[in-house]
Design an enzyme around this catalytic site. Structure first.
Site, mmCIF file in Angstrom:
data_model
loop_
_atom_site.group_PDB
_atom_site.id
_atom_site.type_symbol
_atom_site.label_atom_id
_atom_site.label_comp_id
_atom_site.label_asym_id
_atom_site.label_seq_id
_atom_site.Cartn_x
_atom_site.Cartn_y
_atom_site.Cartn_z
ATOM 1 N N TYR A 135 -15.092 -11.594 -0.327
ATOM 2 C CA TYR A 135 -15.712 -10.291 -0.606
ATOM 3 C C TYR A 135 -17.033 -10.468 -1.329
ATOM 4 O O TYR A 135 -18.026 -9.805 -1.023
ATOM 5 C CB TYR A 135 -14.780 -9.416 -1.447
ATOM 6 C CG TYR A 135 -13.930 -8.503 -0.602
ATOM 7 C CD1 TYR A 135 -14.491 -7.401 0.034
ATOM 8 C CD2 TYR A 135 -12.580 -8.732 -0.424
ATOM 9 C CE1 TYR A 135 -13.721 -6.560 0.817
ATOM 10 C CE2 TYR A 135 -11.795 -7.904 0.355
ATOM 11 C CZ TYR A 135 -12.373 -6.812 0.972
ATOM 12 O OH TYR A 135 -11.616 -5.998 1.751
ATOM 13 N N ARG A 151 -7.138 12.323 -5.088
ATOM 14 C CA ARG A 151 -8.394 11.679 -4.679
ATOM 15 C C ARG A 151 -9.492 12.682 -4.344
ATOM 16 O O ARG A 151 -10.675 12.339 -4.340
ATOM 17 C CB ARG A 151 -8.136 10.777 -3.474
ATOM 18 C CG ARG A 151 -7.936 9.325 -3.815
ATOM 19 C CD ARG A 151 -9.241 8.610 -4.140
ATOM 20 N NE ARG A 151 -9.899 8.101 -2.948
ATOM 21 C CZ ARG A 151 -11.164 8.327 -2.637
ATOM 22 N NH1 ARG A 151 -11.912 9.086 -3.396
ATOM 23 N NH2 ARG A 151 -11.685 7.799 -1.547
ATOM 24 N N ARG A 194 -3.246 6.697 0.916
ATOM 25 C CA ARG A 194 -3.790 7.826 1.671
ATOM 26 C C ARG A 194 -2.823 8.554 2.589
ATOM 27 O O ARG A 194 -3.101 9.670 3.003
ATOM 28 C CB ARG A 194 -4.990 7.344 2.494
ATOM 29 C CG ARG A 194 -6.181 7.019 1.642
ATOM 30 C CD ARG A 194 -7.302 6.406 2.441
ATOM 31 N NE ARG A 194 -6.933 5.057 2.876
ATOM 32 C CZ ARG A 194 -7.763 4.235 3.505
ATOM 33 N NH1 ARG A 194 -8.973 4.624 3.799
ATOM 34 N NH2 ARG A 194 -7.377 3.023 3.843
ATOM 35 N N ARG A 254 0.822 -1.218 0.000
ATOM 36 C CA ARG A 254 0.000 0.000 0.000
ATOM 37 C C ARG A 254 0.852 1.262 0.000
ATOM 38 O O ARG A 254 0.474 2.275 0.590
ATOM 39 C CB ARG A 254 -0.962 0.014 1.203
ATOM 40 C CG ARG A 254 -1.930 -1.143 1.247
ATOM 41 C CD ARG A 254 -3.033 -0.961 0.216
ATOM 42 N NE ARG A 254 -4.119 -1.893 0.435
ATOM 43 C CZ ARG A 254 -5.291 -1.546 0.963
ATOM 44 N NH1 ARG A 254 -5.528 -0.321 1.297
ATOM 45 N NH2 ARG A 254 -6.219 -2.459 1.112
ATOM 46 N N ASP A 306 -6.842 -2.171 -7.357
ATOM 47 C CA ASP A 306 -7.386 -2.803 -6.153
ATOM 48 C C ASP A 306 -7.741 -4.243 -6.452
ATOM 49 O O ASP A 306 -8.047 -4.582 -7.611
ATOM 50 C CB ASP A 306 -8.625 -2.057 -5.659
ATOM 51 C CG ASP A 306 -8.931 -2.412 -4.209
ATOM 52 O OD1 ASP A 306 -8.334 -1.790 -3.318
ATOM 53 O OD2 ASP A 306 -9.722 -3.336 -3.973
HETATM 54 O O1 1CP Z 1 0.189 0.819 -3.136
HETATM 55 C C1 1CP Z 1 -0.339 -0.275 -3.295
HETATM 56 O O2 1CP Z 1 -0.162 -1.244 -2.532
HETATM 57 C C2 1CP Z 1 -1.140 -0.490 -4.567
HETATM 58 C C3 1CP Z 1 -2.543 -0.355 -4.480
HETATM 59 C C4 1CP Z 1 -3.458 -1.276 -3.691
HETATM 60 C C5 1CP Z 1 -3.388 -2.649 -3.409
HETATM 61 C C6 1CP Z 1 -2.258 -3.616 -3.702
HETATM 62 C C7 1CP Z 1 -4.670 -0.814 -3.170
HETATM 63 C C8 1CP Z 1 -5.112 0.587 -3.238
HETATM 64 N N1 1CP Z 1 -5.359 -1.879 -2.654
HETATM 65 C C9 1CP Z 1 -4.595 -3.016 -2.771
HETATM 66 C C10 1CP Z 1 -4.946 -4.383 -2.377
HETATM 67 C C11 1CP Z 1 -6.130 -4.602 -1.504
HETATM 68 N N2 1CP Z 1 -7.372 -4.012 -1.569
HETATM 69 C C12 1CP Z 1 -6.186 -5.582 -0.500
HETATM 70 C C13 1CP Z 1 -5.063 -6.536 -0.194
HETATM 71 C C14 1CP Z 1 -4.040 -5.911 0.655
HETATM 72 C C15 1CP Z 1 -4.395 -5.775 2.092
HETATM 73 O O3 1CP Z 1 -4.658 -6.796 2.734
HETATM 74 O O4 1CP Z 1 -4.355 -4.647 2.561
HETATM 75 C C16 1CP Z 1 -7.455 -5.540 0.082
HETATM 76 C C17 1CP Z 1 -7.997 -6.411 1.212
HETATM 77 C C18 1CP Z 1 -8.203 -4.551 -0.595
HETATM 78 C C19 1CP Z 1 -9.616 -4.175 -0.376
HETATM 79 C C20 1CP Z 1 -9.745 -2.758 -0.021
HETATM 80 N N3 1CP Z 1 -9.606 -1.749 -0.919
HETATM 81 C C21 1CP Z 1 -9.932 -2.196 1.247
HETATM 82 C C22 1CP Z 1 -10.071 -2.975 2.543
HETATM 83 C C23 1CP Z 1 -11.505 -3.039 2.927
HETATM 84 C C24 1CP Z 1 -11.805 -4.067 3.978
HETATM 85 O O5 1CP Z 1 -12.965 -4.435 3.997
HETATM 86 O O6 1CP Z 1 -10.926 -4.515 4.726
HETATM 87 C C25 1CP Z 1 -9.947 -0.796 1.088
HETATM 88 C C26 1CP Z 1 -10.172 0.235 2.136
HETATM 89 C C27 1CP Z 1 -9.724 -0.542 -0.290
HETATM 90 C C28 1CP Z 1 -9.570 0.779 -0.944
HETATM 91 C C29 1CP Z 1 -8.206 1.137 -1.323
HETATM 92 N N4 1CP Z 1 -7.393 0.354 -2.136
HETATM 93 C C30 1CP Z 1 -6.217 1.022 -2.369
HETATM 94 C C31 1CP Z 1 -6.272 2.280 -1.675
HETATM 95 C C32 1CP Z 1 -5.197 3.328 -1.696
HETATM 96 C C33 1CP Z 1 -7.509 2.327 -1.017
HETATM 97 C C34 1CP Z 1 -8.030 3.482 -0.206
HETATM 98 C C35 1CP Z 1 -8.839 4.293 -1.119
HETATM 99 C C36 1CP Z 1 -9.036 5.712 -0.704
HETATM 100 O O7 1CP Z 1 -9.769 5.980 0.248
HETATM 101 O O8 1CP Z 1 -8.480 6.577 -1.397
#
Ligand code: 1CP
Length: 347
Positions: free
Chosen positions: A150, A39, A30, A26, A75
């Protein structure tokens, strides 16, 4: 054209580059003010669907910190665009109609990712162009179980009630859904490779919901098929999070690198998986909310321990916290890059 910084790929191949490579799960997101600025004008999924902006966001941490690999900004949930499932972001991801029974599964479409997820592949091309061979680009997907969870829960979950209801109550349906998801993921990762990624990470973020026995029975065969079909041209990093007791099972997979979460000491993880595995990890990302001295001490400990593995890529043991000070990330990257193994200069 050849990559200018190959330390990450060398480590994936079990070599010891001069400096331990570092990237951070990540790393684009943010905690970076420049990400928040982008964003503020666009929704999360629209951002994922705009290749030029994905490339810009992907490069933000590379430009700031000198990390050794970039990870595509996208994502794990965009893959639902290839399955006919709608996902909203409000502000956490939510599936519009969760998939709970045979009729729900039958409504899914399981299309060809190569045509349905064109914006991801365009983003990969845009990232590679913007990176200009500075560092490798990592592509990724959610693992079959995390993706299925999911779909079935509809959002994040604590007890995985609906997923387990299907898994234990209708194991055939669960298996069929895992199989269909895995087939889509295989096509998705192959097309990421064709578009130019240099490595792949499979995120099984919710693996910890299952006991080792159930993981072995219901999940491992699908992961094995995924790895076997995708493997060959680029290294695969397998990251299963949430239960260190799964490590020995996960280490049976034909992957190239094992991601280690922060719930186990890196040395203990190496003892479990054996000294041949290349490991990635595993600083608790919340350490970054404390003092520099604390970060330095724990980072050096992990770097020293990583010398015992078949190779080591420094990373967090899960995604970076949005409350992290970017200055601390710079400090961490510099600390990792300044580290010289004790044995290196010994006569
Ligand atoms: O920088 C990076 O790592 C690249 C981008 C990336 C990756 C690899 C994002 C951006 N998401 C992910 C993978 C991802 N998405 C995972 C696996 C990694 C982990 O375990 O953390 C998971 C579970 C998600 C699902 C997801 N997407 C969540 C979690 C929700 C939950 O129910 O637990 C969330 C909050 C997101 C949104 C998201 N994805 C990425 C970002 C930067 C964000 C936040 C978006 C924002 O508010 O701007």
């Amino acid at each position: 054209m050849a990559l200018k910084n190959t330390s990450f790929l060398q480590a994936c191949a079990g070599e010891r580059p001069a400096r331990t490579p570092i990237w951070l799960m990540r790393q684009a997101g943010r905690y970076l003010p420049e990400y928040r600025a982008i964003r503020s004008n666009i929704s999360f999924f629209d951002l994922c669907r705009t290749p030029e902006l994905c490339a810009e966001v992907t490069l933000q941490p590379i430009n700031r910190f000198g990390l050794d690999a970039a990870i595509l900004f996208s994502d794990i949930l965009v893959v639902f665009d290839a399955m006919g499932a709608k996902v909203d972001f409000t502000p956490a991801p939510v599936i519009e109609s969760p998939v709970r029974c045979r009729a729900d599964v039958d409504r899914l479409t399981f299309g060809d990712p190569a045509t349905e997820l064109g914006y991801v592949f365009d983003a990969i091309v845009a990232c590679k162009k913007a990176l200009d061979e500075r560092v490798p680009l990592i592509g990724f997907c959610g693992a079959p179980f995390t993706t299925l969870s999911y779909l079935v829960e509809g959002k994040g979950s604590r007890d995985f009630q609906h997923t387990k209801t299907m898994m234990f109550g209708e194991p055939l349906l669960f298996g069929q859904l895992m199989e269909s998801i895995t087939t889509v993921l295989i096509g998705y990762l192959k097309q990421q490779i064709a578009s130019g990624v240099d490595a792949l990470q499979i995120f099984d973020s919710w693996a910890g919901a299952l006991s080792p026995a159930d993981y072995r029975t219901h999940v491992l065969p699908h992961l094995r098929r995924l790895c076997e079909e995708v493997r060959g041209t680029v290294p695969i990093i397998m990251f299963a999070r949430g239960n260190a007791n799964l490590l020995s099972t996960v280490s049976e997979l034909p992957a190239d690198v094992l991601g280690i979460d922060w719930s186990i000491g890196l040395g203990d993880a190496i003892d479990v998986v054996g000294p041949k595995w290349v490991v990635q990890g595993n600083l608790d990302p919340m350490t970054m909310l404390g003092s520099r001295e604390g970060v330095r001490k724990k980072t050096l400990e992990i770097l020293r321990t990583g010398q015992r593995a078949g190779g080591h890529i420094f990373n967090f043991g899960h995604g970076i916290s949005r409350y992290t000070d970017p200055e601390m990330v710079k400090f961490l990257v510099d600390t990792v890059h300044a580290y010289v193994p004790e044995t290196a200069g010994a006569s």
